[in-house]
Design an enzyme around this catalytic site. Structure first.
Site, short mmCIF file in Angstrom:
data_model
loop_
_atom_site.label_atom_id
_atom_site.label_comp_id
_atom_site.label_asym_id
_atom_site.label_seq_id
_atom_site.Cartn_x
_atom_site.Cartn_y
_atom_site.Cartn_z
N GLU A 68 7.60 1.81 14.69
CA GLU A 68 8.28 2.36 13.72
C GLU A 68 8.32 3.94 14.03
O GLU A 68 7.45 4.38 14.96
CB GLU A 68 7.78 2.00 12.37
CG GLU A 68 7.89 0.50 11.88
CD GLU A 68 7.85 0.38 10.48
OE1 GLU A 68 6.60 0.61 9.78
OE2 GLU A 68 8.89 -0.37 9.84
N GLU B 295 4.80 -4.91 11.75
CA GLU B 295 3.69 -3.96 11.51
C GLU B 295 2.61 -4.61 10.56
O GLU B 295 2.67 -4.82 9.51
CB GLU B 295 4.29 -2.78 10.88
CG GLU B 295 5.20 -1.82 11.38
CD GLU B 295 4.59 -1.16 12.53
OE1 GLU B 295 3.47 -1.06 12.87
OE2 GLU B 295 5.33 -0.53 13.44
N CYS C 105 -3.56 0.18 6.84
CA CYS C 105 -3.55 -0.81 7.94
C CYS C 105 -4.11 -0.34 9.11
O CYS C 105 -4.99 -0.97 10.06
CB CYS C 105 -1.93 -1.20 8.38
SG CYS C 105 -1.04 0.45 8.57
N ASN D 23 0.75 -1.16 -0.07
CA ASN D 23 -0.06 -0.11 -0.02
C ASN D 23 0.76 1.36 0.03
O ASN D 23 0.41 2.17 -0.59
CB ASN D 23 -0.92 -0.09 1.26
CG ASN D 23 -0.36 -0.33 2.54
OD1 ASN D 23 0.74 -0.80 2.66
ND2 ASN D 23 -1.16 0.13 3.63
P1 NDP Z 1 1.07 -9.79 2.98
O1 NDP Z 1 1.31 -10.38 4.55
O2 NDP Z 1 0.51 -10.78 2.10
O3 NDP Z 1 2.54 -9.58 2.59
C1 NDP Z 1 3.24 -8.72 3.26
C2 NDP Z 1 4.82 -8.78 2.67
O4 NDP Z 1 5.41 -10.29 3.24
C3 NDP Z 1 4.86 -9.27 1.08
O5 NDP Z 1 6.18 -8.47 0.86
C4 NDP Z 1 4.97 -10.65 0.87
O6 NDP Z 1 5.37 -10.78 -0.35
C5 NDP Z 1 5.54 -10.93 2.04
N1 NDP Z 1 5.61 -12.36 2.44
C6 NDP Z 1 4.70 -13.30 2.24
N2 NDP Z 1 4.98 -14.61 2.79
C7 NDP Z 1 6.04 -14.46 3.56
C8 NDP Z 1 6.81 -15.40 4.03
N3 NDP Z 1 6.37 -16.74 4.30
N4 NDP Z 1 7.99 -15.15 4.53
C9 NDP Z 1 8.85 -13.88 4.16
N5 NDP Z 1 7.80 -12.65 3.53
C10 NDP Z 1 6.64 -13.10 3.26
O7 NDP Z 1 0.50 -8.50 3.20
P2 NDP Z 1 0.10 -7.49 2.00
O8 NDP Z 1 1.30 -7.31 0.75
O9 NDP Z 1 -1.16 -8.33 1.26
O10 NDP Z 1 -0.37 -6.09 2.74
C11 NDP Z 1 -1.41 -6.02 3.22
C12 NDP Z 1 -1.42 -6.23 4.90
O11 NDP Z 1 -0.53 -5.31 5.41
C13 NDP Z 1 -2.74 -5.91 5.70
O12 NDP Z 1 -3.16 -6.88 6.78
C14 NDP Z 1 -2.16 -4.62 6.37
O13 NDP Z 1 -3.13 -4.33 7.47
C15 NDP Z 1 -0.74 -4.69 6.52
N6 NDP Z 1 -0.15 -3.33 6.76
C16 NDP Z 1 0.28 -3.08 7.99
C17 NDP Z 1 0.84 -1.94 8.09
C18 NDP Z 1 1.22 -1.54 9.25
O14 NDP Z 1 2.44 -0.56 9.58
N7 NDP Z 1 0.85 -2.14 10.44
C19 NDP Z 1 0.93 -0.71 7.04
C20 NDP Z 1 0.50 -1.37 5.69
C21 NDP Z 1 -0.21 -2.78 5.68
P3 NDP Z 1 4.40 -10.92 -1.63
O15 NDP Z 1 3.34 -9.94 -1.27
O16 NDP Z 1 5.18 -10.93 -2.84
O17 NDP Z 1 3.66 -12.37 -1.24
#
Ligand code: NDP
Length: 485
Positions: free
Chosen positions: A459, A251, A285, A154
């Site tokens: 953060e 996060e 998020c 995002n």
């Molecule tokens: P995901 O959890 O699907 O993915 C996050 C990242 O982790 C991506 O780069 C993903 O790669 C990677 N990833 C996935 N599986 C693994 C693994 N087993 N080991 C290591 N890395 C992995 O989240 P989204 O990208 O769909 O983002 C949305 C989510 O993020 C929402 O739940 C949102 O709330 C949260 N979020 C939290 C924030 C915060 O600061 N608290 C801010 C913004 C979002 P890939 O996508 O390539 O599979």
């Protein structure tokens, strides 16, 4: 003709763009049109190895530079980002689909804020002197070593900077893996850091899916993992990091409450609910997606909310008049549409929106449901789209208990003119990042992060320094050593 968003190569390692076309191709789709604008390749094991060994090798010399020198580089990078804000914002819009109206003020600018803020702190990361009679202990704040950053889709520029800036300020190096959905922006951050004078190898970017993230997290050379993502991914990454006893920052997601008492200024409360649900088309998020409205003002609140939501301008994200963009991917759009159907099926009252917009791209109309109850799916699960649930309440005690009845604990907000109540309610809410008469402000000076399943660590602010450094204590004896024999 090559699209301007196409990067020179997929990865950025040791100060330069690197390609390995043997990696799985990752198409980059512009969410406003569905058109493929670029392709990158997932990192192969050879690329992962190159990034990790480079970052490991670069870290020691970087940590030996003075904080002033490191800080100057980060602040120079901040200046470059601000100078290029327009181009970086256009790229952010291509990467995510978010409207230029937002990206011009929220992405490269907040990334620059982080680089500037942590650049400013870098020289002041000192220890303590602890006198013990003639002897003393001194402490040193040291880098953790090699850090891995993994981002959600995002805020690709902001996330790279929120992780990279404090990590580098403390003398760490970083390998950053953006979400496969938004691979473009972090490469620019890496390029700018080099231009600003960062030594090659201190900030590297590799592309890939969860598999690449997994390879980074489990590598024994890695000392710390900072993830922004969903709770299920967070659990996996946290567990993998625990195997190697690595530091973590998590996060993660949320289902945050926004509580509006009947003495609140209605327009400000409606503004807070709009910012906390529809900014970035709801893909934030910390969004306050459970909007608890005290019964006395419910219909007035809903009427004003529907009227103002009707002013959202859906359209070409590159047109600065557009105030509401598409979902990041077709898949995310379908997930959100599924939740909207659930809301209808489970008996929530649709106030506005509720369907895919009749236009190209992955647009969903900003959607408000009223009469939502605590047990409905849309009130329990993170949707990550423009779907606001409005719930009624009678008393403060009741609403606090209901607001806390969730596994998440990222954010919480309260609107009321009664300041004693505002502070009391916030004090009783289980959340890390809270707001009084506002919603979703995230200045770099303030700590950001969640409690419960929403995360570990913070953060931004001076808190982030604690999560990217460790304290060494050194006992200094002035006299003789006494020993039993
Ligand atoms: P995901 O959890 O699907 O993915 C996050 C990242 O982790 C991506 O780069 C993903 O790669 C990677 N990833 C996935 N599986 C693994 C693994 N087993 N080991 C290591 N890395 C992995 O989240 P989204 O990208 O769909 O983002 C949305 C989510 O993020 C929402 O739940 C949102 O709330 C949260 N979020 C939290 C924030 C915060 O600061 N608290 C801010 C913004 C979002 P890939 O996508 O390539 O599979």
């Amino acid at each position: 003709m090559t699209h301007p968003a196409q990067p020179k190569a997929s990865h950025f390692i040791n100060g330069e763009y690197v390609e390995d076309t043997a990696g799985t191709p990752i198409p980059v789709i512009y969410a406003a049109t569905g058109e493929q604008i670029a392709t990158v390749h997932a990192a192969t094991p050879a690329i992962v190895e190159q990034a990790l060994s480079t970052a490991k090798a670069a870290q020691k010399a970087w940590a030996k530079m003075t904080g002033t020198e490191r800080g100057r580089i980060l602040r120079r990078a901040a200046d470059i980002m601000r100078e290029r804000n327009h181009d970086l914002s256009v790229l952010e819009t291509y990467d995510t689909g978010k409207p230029l109206q937002e990206t011009l003020v929220a992405d490269a600018t907040s990334g620059a804020d982080a680089l500037e803020y942590f650049g400013g702190l870098a020289a002041s990361l000192t220890g303590e002197h602890i006198p013990l009679g003639e002897d003393w202990v001194y402490t040193k704040r040291e880098a953790l070593g090699l850090c891995v950053g993994i981002g959600a889709w995002n805020y690709p520029t902001q996330i790279a900077c929120w992780k990279g800036a404090p990590a580098l300020a403390c003398g760490n190096s970083m390998v950053f893996k953006p979400s496969e959905t938004t691979p473009l922006c972090a490469l620019k951050v890496a390029e700018i850091l080099i231009e600003a004078g960062a030594p090659a190898g201190v900030f590297n970017v590799v592309q890939g899916m969860g598999e690449v993230g997994g390879a980074l997290v489990t590598d024994p050379r890695v000392d710390k993992v900072s993830l922004t993502g969903s709770v299920p991914t967070g659990k996996k990454v946290y567990a993998a990091a625990a195997e190697g006893m690595k530091h973590v920052t998590m996060e993660l997601g949320g289902k945050s409450p926004l509580i509006i008492f009947d003495d609140a200024d209605i327009d400000n409360a409606v503004g807070g609910a709009i910012n906390g649900n529809f900014y970035s088309s709801g893909q934030v998020c910390s969004n306050g997606t459970r909007v608890f409205v005290q019964k006395g003002i419910k219909e007035k609140f809903l009427a004003r909310l529907a009227e103002r939501t009707g002013n959202a301008i859906l359209g070409d994200p590159m047109d600065e008049a557009t105030s509401f963009g598409p979902m990041v991917t077709e898949n995310q759009m379908n997930i959100v549409l599924g939740y909207i159907e659930k809301g209808k099926e489970e008996g929530a009252r649709l106030i506005c929106g509720g369907r895919r917009a009749d236009m190209d791209g992955y647009f969903i109309e900003p959607t408000v449901f009223a009469d939502v109850t605590d047990d409905m799916t849309i009130a329990r699960e993170e949707i990550f789209g423009p779907v606001m649930s409005v719930l009624d309440f009678d008393t403060e005690e009741e609403v606090v208990a209901r607001a806390n009845d969730t596994e998440f604990g990222l954010s919480a907000g309260v609107f009321t003119k009664d300041f004693t109540r505002a502070h009391r309610v916030i004090g009783n809410l289980e959340a890390g990042s809270c707001f009084i008469n506002s919603y979703n402000d995230a200045p770099v000076e303030a700590p950001f992060g969640g409690v419960k399943a929403s995360g570990v660590g913070r953060e931004n602010s001076k808190e982030a320094i604690k999560h990217f450094s460790q304290v060494k204590s050194v006992y200094v004896r002035m006299g003789d050593v006494e020993a039993a024999f």
